[in-house]
Design an enzyme around this catalytic site. Sequence first.
Site, short mmCIF file in Angstrom:
data_model
loop_
_atom_site.label_atom_id
_atom_site.label_comp_id
_atom_site.label_asym_id
_atom_site.label_seq_id
_atom_site.Cartn_x
_atom_site.Cartn_y
_atom_site.Cartn_z
N HIS A 87 37.75 38.49 37.21
CA HIS A 87 38.92 39.29 36.83
C HIS A 87 39.37 40.16 37.99
CE1 HIS A 87 40.52 42.98 34.47
NE2 HIS A 87 41.49 42.10 34.62
CA CA Z 1 41.09 35.93 38.54
#
Ligand code: CA
Length: 388
Positions: free
Chosen positions: A179
């Site tokens: 992320h």
């Molecule tokens: Ca990513």
Amino acid sequence: ENGIVRPKGINVSFHLNPEIEQHHFGHSHPMKPWRLTLSKGLIISYGMHAAMDTYVARQATEEEMEDFHTTDYLDYLRTAEVAIPDDSEEKPHNLGGSDCPIFEGLFDYCALYSGASIDAARKLCNGQSDIAINWSGGLHHAKKNEASGFCYANDIVLAILQLLRQHPRVLYIDIDVHHGDGVEEAFWSTDRVLTVSLHKYDPVCFFPGTGDLERNGPQSEDNPGAHHAINVPLNDGIDDDQYIYLFETVVGRCVDKFRPTAIVLQCGADSLAGDRLGRFNVQVQGHGACVSYCKSLNLPLLLVGGGGYTPRNVARAWAHETSIAIGCSDTIDPEIPLHTPYREHFRHTTLFPTLEQILGEPKPNKNSPKKIQDIVEHITEQLRFVNA
Ligand code: CA
Ligand code: ZL4
Ligand code: ZN
């Protein structure tokens, strides 16, 4: 050489510095700046450098890095003493554990990869390049006051801040398997940057544990950044077909609603099959399709690197993506040239090994068609609140 011609009309700049590659995180640390040497060797052996303007990056100044980072953190980063990594206690600015060790030349390393991304962004701003590439950048986890997940300075945030001087709206897209939390957080409160990250999501056992579908920016009346974070949480084993479908659908809708005037694409290569830390079945072709799609939007485009822990696959992907940027991906020979430095490191001599060649047995795909459809629906709903 290899039929590479300088494309008319579209200028690509390539930002690098061989000094960056000389840094070592420590003996068995997954992040190996040497992967940049392998990538560059492949890019040069195909003759692609002849089709780009190459710039040797300078170090970013502390003043430039203070556009995002605190003076206190930068001072600490510059003066921290090299030490054996130790995870037994919390450290100032999260520096000195096994993820973010303090190694020889750490500050120079950070200033160099940041300088390369800042210069790349400036080339886009002044119109000297249409696509600018910095494979040494893309270090998306760094926070304003601390290091995180192999990232110390956030070159992406610094580059986007440069773009925002000229551009009303910047679209940030992150295809690293992790992320893109540092970039998301940095622009959490503005509607001038829309951040999109595709990643493996598991709040318990996959770093950094954030990036669920519902995480779309603080939802309050007076926050312009509400709804301007898009997250695409995925399970192990996603394949090229699903990945390309999601990328093109989600990014396509973001472009329609947000109308960016520039795009930054983080091309973390740990989303490839066979990565030491990743869990996806994405191939070099699928990873590259994301770059092709962004290029087809005809907006100023900054390509940065990121993760990527199986160096031969990193080199394949970034060489292929460089060829897409300059427009020769259909004409180069997929067979890795005989004179490529470290050619023996590639094991298979093609740019596009099959899943069987990479993994033996592909990982089971834990992403159901329903999951993919639910993601598209949620994001389409979020984008109702996004307007140019
Ligand atoms: Ca990513
Ligand atoms: C290593 O073998 O999940 C570091 C890190 C060093 C050498 C020997 C030390 C052994 C895997 C990872 C002890 C290692 C313990 N060495 C590491 C919660 C963690 C705490 C630290 O691609 N331990 C932390 C960060 C992630 C965690 C991923 C991705 C960056 C990017 C952009 C960052 N951290 C558990 C792990 C090794 C190591 C082996 C490691 N660290 C794998 N995943 C992490 O998004 C560039
Ligand atoms: Zn990563």
